[in-house]
Write a protein that holds these residues in place. Structure first.
Motif, mmCIF file in Angstrom:
data_model
loop_
_atom_site.group_PDB
_atom_site.id
_atom_site.type_symbol
_atom_site.label_atom_id
_atom_site.label_comp_id
_atom_site.label_asym_id
_atom_site.label_seq_id
_atom_site.Cartn_x
_atom_site.Cartn_y
_atom_site.Cartn_z
ATOM 1 N N ARG A 71 3.476 18.803 11.314
ATOM 2 C CA ARG A 71 2.398 19.174 10.405
ATOM 3 C C ARG A 71 1.247 18.195 10.597
ATOM 4 N N ALA A 72 0.092 18.567 10.099
ATOM 5 C CA ALA A 72 -1.071 17.684 10.140
ATOM 6 C C ALA A 72 -1.902 17.893 8.888
ATOM 7 N N ARG A 73 -2.448 16.827 8.383
ATOM 8 C CA ARG A 73 -3.383 16.912 7.250
ATOM 9 C C ARG A 73 -4.663 17.569 7.691
ATOM 10 N N ALA A 74 -5.081 17.261 8.936
ATOM 11 C CA ALA A 74 -6.308 17.819 9.492
ATOM 12 C C ALA A 74 -6.282 17.639 11.000
ATOM 13 N N ALA A 75 -7.240 18.288 11.653
ATOM 14 C CA ALA A 75 -7.367 18.167 13.111
ATOM 15 C C ALA A 75 -8.841 18.050 13.463
ATOM 16 N N ILE A 76 -9.089 17.440 14.628
ATOM 17 C CA ILE A 76 -10.456 17.240 15.092
ATOM 18 C C ILE A 76 -10.383 17.127 16.619
ATOM 19 N N PRO A 77 -11.342 17.692 17.351
ATOM 20 C CA PRO A 77 -11.278 17.592 18.818
ATOM 21 C C PRO A 77 -11.292 16.151 19.296
ATOM 22 N N ARG A 78 -12.268 15.380 18.835
ATOM 23 C CA ARG A 78 -12.370 13.962 19.180
ATOM 24 C C ARG A 78 -12.736 13.209 17.903
ATOM 25 N N LEU A 79 -12.258 12.000 17.788
ATOM 26 C CA LEU A 79 -12.512 11.234 16.575
ATOM 27 C C LEU A 79 -13.994 10.906 16.463
ATOM 28 N N THR A 80 -14.595 11.354 15.358
ATOM 29 C CA THR A 80 -15.992 11.038 15.035
ATOM 30 C C THR A 80 -16.084 10.744 13.542
ATOM 31 N N TRP A 81 -17.194 10.188 13.127
ATOM 32 C CA TRP A 81 -17.384 9.896 11.717
ATOM 33 C C TRP A 81 -17.891 11.150 10.964
ATOM 34 N N VAL B 136 0.851 -1.185 0.000
ATOM 35 C CA VAL B 136 0.000 0.000 0.000
ATOM 36 C C VAL B 136 0.887 1.235 0.000
ATOM 37 N N ASP B 137 0.623 2.152 -0.907
ATOM 38 C CA ASP B 137 1.372 3.401 -0.982
ATOM 39 C C ASP B 137 1.239 4.146 0.345
ATOM 40 N N PRO B 138 2.348 4.510 0.989
ATOM 41 C CA PRO B 138 2.266 5.250 2.256
ATOM 42 C C PRO B 138 1.431 6.522 2.156
ATOM 43 N N GLN B 139 1.342 7.105 0.952
ATOM 44 C CA GLN B 139 0.519 8.299 0.779
ATOM 45 C C GLN B 139 -0.971 7.989 0.878
ATOM 46 N N LYS B 140 -1.307 6.693 0.892
ATOM 47 C CA LYS B 140 -2.702 6.277 1.049
ATOM 48 C C LYS B 140 -2.977 5.761 2.461
ATOM 49 N N ILE B 141 -2.063 6.061 3.370
ATOM 50 C CA ILE B 141 -2.225 5.659 4.774
ATOM 51 C C ILE B 141 -2.373 6.910 5.626
ATOM 52 N N LEU B 142 -3.392 6.939 6.451
ATOM 53 C CA LEU B 142 -3.639 8.050 7.370
ATOM 54 C C LEU B 142 -3.326 7.621 8.792
ATOM 55 N N ALA B 143 -2.518 8.409 9.485
ATOM 56 C CA ALA B 143 -2.244 8.157 10.902
ATOM 57 C C ALA B 143 -3.137 9.055 11.752
ATOM 58 N N ILE B 144 -3.682 8.490 12.814
ATOM 59 C CA ILE B 144 -4.545 9.248 13.730
ATOM 60 C C ILE B 144 -3.949 9.149 15.129
ATOM 61 N N VAL C 164 4.848 11.895 11.051
ATOM 62 C CA VAL C 164 5.516 12.863 10.185
ATOM 63 C C VAL C 164 6.886 12.342 9.752
ATOM 64 N N SER C 165 7.588 11.678 10.685
ATOM 65 C CA SER C 165 8.907 11.142 10.345
ATOM 66 C C SER C 165 8.820 10.062 9.276
ATOM 67 N N GLN C 166 7.647 9.424 9.175
ATOM 68 C CA GLN C 166 7.414 8.407 8.154
ATOM 69 C C GLN C 166 6.729 8.982 6.914
ATOM 70 N N ASP C 167 6.565 10.305 6.891
ATOM 71 C CA ASP C 167 5.930 11.018 5.782
ATOM 72 C C ASP C 167 4.498 10.552 5.557
ATOM 73 N N LEU C 168 3.790 10.292 6.662
ATOM 74 C CA LEU C 168 2.377 9.928 6.589
ATOM 75 C C LEU C 168 1.507 11.151 6.842
ATOM 76 N N ASP C 169 0.340 11.171 6.229
ATOM 77 C CA ASP C 169 -0.645 12.184 6.565
ATOM 78 C C ASP C 169 -1.174 11.905 7.968
ATOM 79 N N VAL C 170 -1.548 12.982 8.671
ATOM 80 C CA VAL C 170 -1.929 12.871 10.079
ATOM 81 C C VAL C 170 -3.266 13.551 10.338
ATOM 82 N N LEU C 171 -4.126 12.877 11.087
ATOM 83 C CA LEU C 171 -5.310 13.490 11.677
ATOM 84 C C LEU C 171 -5.030 13.648 13.162
ATOM 85 N N PHE C 172 -4.883 14.876 13.603
ATOM 86 C CA PHE C 172 -4.498 15.201 14.974
ATOM 87 C C PHE C 172 -5.745 15.349 15.839
#
Length: 290
Positions: free
Chosen positions: A280-290, A221-229, A241-249
């Protein structure tokens, strides 16, 4: 990938279709050490059901995946929320295997002892040990890292390596923060001791997680298609970030007091903190929700 406004999103749904897999933190995102966050595990379940994506939980817990599954079930985290678990305990066991036949002293609570099962090491006293394995404080309800300063000095003088099974400095337990093994490892290193850490933010735990994702998908799987939360800046976010993954903070975790109202964080404060930390972060959210 860095984006401008808006950083804050209403839910995981806003990003879900862009990713084939999620690496999700556990403590601080799915539960607080006392109870599960229902909306969080519902969000991961919805992601799996609606996109066909895979979810691997990636946690700094100093125990193998089996006991973590049991703990999640007790807290009420639905097993539909994830496909697999990779823990700091799992990757640390590989390092402990290199000490098979040697005497290692354990620092931490008895609940973490399963990490040693099958490693071939001999648990002994600090006087007998050729290395130290730290999974946490003996009593994280009452102790602080400073309580260990005098205990560590002779171990450092003897040149004993500390193997830290949980890089977290603090985690939430209910409505308070408790010290973790990472705080003891930091002290040990400050005193001049050698420390080995394999969990987040370090590379080995991510390599193990990538292998799980690849196995689940049946192909790389392309790491650019993996999201870290995650909620921890020095572990979850820095590691991704050190793994160059997108992040949801997830901002309402251990840093919740830094961004204004817990459930309505101020975006400019989040952005400023990320810049200050060199993150850096791709996005942020107070608490994880759908």
């Amino acid at each position: 990938m860095t984006v401008s406004a808006p950083l804050l999103i209403p839910g995981l749904r806003a990003l879900a279709s862009q990713y084939s897999a999620i690496l999700c933190d556990v403590w601080g995102v799915l539960h607080n050490g006392v109870a599960a966050f229902e909306e969080a595990h519902k969000a991961l379940s919805a992601y799996r059901a609606e996109t066909g994506g895979k979810v691997v939980l990636i946690t700094n817990a100093p125990r193998p995946a089996g006991p973590i599954r049991e703990q999640l079930a007790r807290f009420g985290v639905a097993d539909t929320a994830y496909d697999d678990i990779v823990s700091s305990g799992d990757v640390t066991r590989e390092l402990l295997n290199a000490h098979a036949g040697q005497t290692v002293a354990h620092i931490g609570p008895e609940r973490d002892l399963p990490i040693y099962d099958g490693t071939g090491i001999v648990l002994g006293t600090e006087d007998e040990a050729t290395a130290i394995s730290c999974t946490g404080l003996f009593d994280d309800n009452t102790e602080t890292p400073d309580d260990y300063r005098e205990r560590f000095l002779p171990l450092v003088d003897r040149g004993l390596e500390m193997i830290c099974a949980n890089p977290d400095i603090v985690v939430e337990r209910g409505d308070r923060l408790i010290w973790c093994a990472g705080a003891l490892a930091r002290l040990y290193e400050d005193l001049g001791g050698k420390v080995s850490i394999l969990g987040k933010p370090h590379k080995p735990i991510y390599e193990a997680a990538y292998k799980r994702v690849e196995k689940l998908h049946g192909e790389p799987v392309d790491p650019q298609k993996i999201l870290a939360i995650g909620d921890g800046l020095p572990t979850d976010i820095r590691g991704a970030v050190s793994q160059d993954l997108d992040v949801l903070f997830v901002t309402a975790g251990i840093h919740s007091a830094d961004f204004g109202p817990v459930d309505a964080p101020e975006e400019h404060l989040i952005r400023t903190r990320l810049v200050e930390e060199g993150l850096r972060a791709r996005a942020a959210i107070p608490r994880l929700t759908w």
